[in-house]
Write a protein that holds these residues in place. Structure first.
Motif, PDB file in Angstrom:
ATOM      1  N   THR A  30       0.828  -1.200   0.000  1.00 56.18           N
ATOM      2  CA  THR A  30       0.000   0.000   0.000  1.00 56.18           C
ATOM      3  C   THR A  30       0.870   1.261   0.000  1.00 56.18           C
ATOM      4  N   HIS A  31       0.235   2.366  -0.333  1.00 57.61           N
ATOM      5  CA  HIS A  31       0.893   3.660  -0.311  1.00 57.61           C
ATOM      6  C   HIS A  31       1.433   3.961   1.084  1.00 57.61           C
ATOM      7  N   GLY A  32       0.643   3.629   2.089  1.00 53.70           N
ATOM      8  CA  GLY A  32       1.059   3.870   3.459  1.00 53.70           C
ATOM      9  C   GLY A  32       2.255   3.019   3.863  1.00 53.70           C
ATOM     10  N   ALA A  33       2.307   1.792   3.352  1.00 54.10           N
ATOM     11  CA  ALA A  33       3.425   0.892   3.670  1.00 54.10           C
ATOM     12  C   ALA A  33       4.733   1.462   3.135  1.00 54.10           C
ATOM     13  N   LEU A  34       4.653   2.101   1.974  1.00 55.39           N
ATOM     14  CA  LEU A  34       5.862   2.699   1.397  1.00 55.39           C
ATOM     15  C   LEU A  34       6.393   3.804   2.311  1.00 55.39           C
ATOM     16  N   TYR A  35       5.503   4.671   2.784  1.00 53.22           N
ATOM     17  CA  TYR A  35       5.944   5.782   3.628  1.00 53.22           C
ATOM     18  C   TYR A  35       6.394   5.327   5.018  1.00 53.22           C
ATOM     19  N   ALA A  36       6.077   4.100   5.358  1.00 47.28           N
ATOM     20  CA  ALA A  36       6.563   3.557   6.622  1.00 47.28           C
ATOM     21  C   ALA A  36       8.063   3.271   6.527  1.00 47.28           C
ATOM     22  N   HIS A  37       8.552   3.107   5.288  1.00 49.24           N
ATOM     23  CA  HIS A  37       9.969   2.824   5.059  1.00 49.24           C
ATOM     24  C   HIS A  37      10.737   4.037   4.542  1.00 49.24           C
ATOM     25  N   PHE A  38      10.056   4.887   3.777  1.00 45.87           N
ATOM     26  CA  PHE A  38      10.725   6.036   3.160  1.00 45.87           C
ATOM     27  C   PHE A  38       9.892   7.299   3.412  1.00 45.87           C
ATOM     28  N   PRO A  39      10.454   8.295   4.088  1.00 47.61           N
ATOM     29  CA  PRO A  39       9.690   9.492   4.450  1.00 47.61           C
ATOM     30  C   PRO A  39       9.311  10.389   3.274  1.00 47.61           C
ATOM     31  N   SER A  40       9.986  10.197   2.127  1.00 45.56           N
ATOM     32  CA  SER A  40       9.707  11.039   0.967  1.00 45.56           C
ATOM     33  C   SER A  40      10.113  10.306  -0.307  1.00 45.56           C
ATOM     34  N   LYS A  41       9.654  10.830  -1.430  1.00 44.64           N
ATOM     35  CA  LYS A  41      10.056  10.230  -2.704  1.00 44.64           C
ATOM     36  C   LYS A  41      11.552  10.380  -2.904  1.00 44.64           C
ATOM     37  N   GLU A  42      12.121  11.516  -2.477  1.00 41.83           N
ATOM     38  CA  GLU A  42      13.558  11.719  -2.625  1.00 41.83           C
ATOM     39  C   GLU A  42      14.349  10.636  -1.891  1.00 41.83           C
ATOM     40  N   ALA A  43      13.889  10.305  -0.694  1.00 40.29           N
ATOM     41  CA  ALA A  43      14.562   9.254   0.071  1.00 40.29           C
ATOM     42  C   ALA A  43      14.450   7.922  -0.649  1.00 40.29           C
ATOM     43  N   LEU A  44      13.287   7.639  -1.224  1.00 42.76           N
ATOM     44  CA  LEU A  44      13.081   6.403  -1.974  1.00 42.76           C
ATOM     45  C   LEU A  44      13.986   6.352  -3.197  1.00 42.76           C
ATOM     46  N   VAL A  45      14.043   7.459  -3.934  1.00 41.72           N
ATOM     47  CA  VAL A  45      14.869   7.513  -5.138  1.00 41.72           C
ATOM     48  C   VAL A  45      16.339   7.280  -4.801  1.00 41.72           C
ATOM     49  N   ALA A  46      16.819   7.924  -3.752  1.00 42.88           N
ATOM     50  CA  ALA A  46      18.218   7.781  -3.355  1.00 42.88           C
ATOM     51  C   ALA A  46      18.544   6.335  -3.009  1.00 42.88           C
ATOM     52  N   GLU A  47      17.669   5.695  -2.216  1.00 47.39           N
ATOM     53  CA  GLU A  47      17.897   4.315  -1.815  1.00 47.39           C
ATOM     54  C   GLU A  47      17.763   3.367  -3.007  1.00 47.39           C
ATOM     55  N   ALA A  48      16.792   3.632  -3.872  1.00 46.74           N
ATOM     56  CA  ALA A  48      16.571   2.773  -5.032  1.00 46.74           C
ATOM     57  C   ALA A  48      17.736   2.865  -6.010  1.00 46.74           C
ATOM     58  N   PHE A  49      18.309   4.057  -6.141  1.00 45.17           N
ATOM     59  CA  PHE A  49      19.470   4.224  -7.022  1.00 45.17           C
ATOM     60  C   PHE A  49      20.620   3.359  -6.521  1.00 45.17           C
ATOM     61  N   SER A  50      20.916   3.458  -5.223  1.00 43.65           N
ATOM     62  CA  SER A  50      22.009   2.679  -4.649  1.00 43.65           C
ATOM     63  C   SER A  50      21.714   1.183  -4.719  1.00 43.65           C
ATOM     64  N   TYR A  51      20.463   0.818  -4.522  1.00 45.80           N
ATOM     65  CA  TYR A  51      20.063  -0.591  -4.588  1.00 45.80           C
ATOM     66  C   TYR A  51      20.356  -1.168  -5.966  1.00 45.80           C
ATOM     67  N   GLY A  52      19.952  -0.440  -7.016  1.00 50.53           N
ATOM     68  CA  GLY A  52      20.179  -0.913  -8.377  1.00 50.53           C
ATOM     69  C   GLY A  52      21.647  -0.974  -8.724  1.00 50.53           C
ATOM     70  N   PHE A  53      22.389   0.038  -8.305  1.00 50.31           N
ATOM     71  CA  PHE A  53      23.822   0.077  -8.594  1.00 50.31           C
ATOM     72  C   PHE A  53      24.547  -1.064  -7.892  1.00 50.31           C
ATOM     73  N   GLU A  54      24.251  -1.261  -6.615  1.00 54.90           N
ATOM     74  CA  GLU A  54      24.918  -2.312  -5.846  1.00 54.90           C
ATOM     75  C   GLU A  54      24.563  -3.704  -6.370  1.00 54.90           C
ATOM     76  N   ALA A  55      23.337  -3.873  -6.854  1.00 56.42           N
ATOM     77  CA  ALA A  55      22.932  -5.153  -7.426  1.00 56.42           C
ATOM     78  C   ALA A  55      23.737  -5.450  -8.683  1.00 56.42           C
TER      79      ALA A  55
END
Length: 203
Positions: free
Chosen positions: A43-68
């Motif tokens: 859910t939308h709410g579940a996402l915000y439980a892990h990431f306070p903002s889209k910027e935080a999500l983007v930053a983590e997702a970028f590193s996740y993809g790169f590290e993978a």
């Protein structure tokens, strides 16, 4: 219902995996957080439980993809250590260009990063420095430290740009898209002018 630590970690990974692929495939500004949550089966709410903002999500997702991608390369290197020449061919290959959603997030998002926040820019800079460092390891040891650094920075930046341009023109002119990769490869190879080595190759 309280979510266990194991389930929470699983949900976080699902969100990062979905976000990483969607951002690379459709662009950072072309994907909303609701779409990421839906793709991850949450859910939308579940996402915000892990990431306070889209910027935080983007930053983590970028590193996740790169590290993978780095981890995948390390596994391949255990089976076969690529020479500089092999690495360079792979770097500017059509396969690298066509792997959009699972390819390097730097070439997928480079043009957007400048419009994002500081956290995302920092992740990009860290990733670029890591690629440069790995590229330096493939170069001829007889080169000076400054020469290896200069070549590594130039080649890494050229690759990101070449992949981005080739992708941009591929739908309109496939021949031009291929020419961009071939010309960029040949130019970098000519500038480096180093023999193939047995050192490990970067992503």
């Amino acid at each position: 219902m309280r979510v266990s630590k194991e389930k929470s970690a699983e949900n976080r990974k699902a969100l990062l995996h979905a976000a990483s692929q969607l951002f690379r495939q459709r662009g950072i500004d072309g994907v909303g957080v609701a779409e990421v949550a839906k793709a991850a089966g949450l859910t939308h709410g579940a996402l915000y439980a892990h990431f306070p903002s889209k910027e935080a999500l983007v930053a983590e997702a970028f590193s996740y993809g790169f590290e993978a991608n780095v981890a995948e390369t390390r596994v391949l290197e255990q089976a076969h250590t690529s020479s500089f020449d092999e690495y360079l061919k792979g770097l500017f290959s059509k396969g690298t260009r066509d792997r959009l959603e699972t390819g390097c997030p730097m070439s997928a998002s480079a043009s957007e990063i400048a419009r994002q926040g500081d956290a995302i820019s920092e992740r990009f800079a860290d990733a670029f420095e890591e690629v440069v460092a790995m590229f330096e390891q493939t170069l001829e040891p007889s080169l000076t430290t400054s020469e290896r650094r200069q070549l590594a920075v130039a080649a890494s930046a050229a690759q990101i740009g070449a992949i981005a341009v080739s992708r941009a023109v591929a739908k309109a002119d496939k021949a031009l898209a291929d020419e961009v990769l071939e010309a960029s490869h040949d130019a970098i190879a000519a500038v480096c002018k180093v023999p193939a080595t047995d050192r490990a190759s970067p992503i």
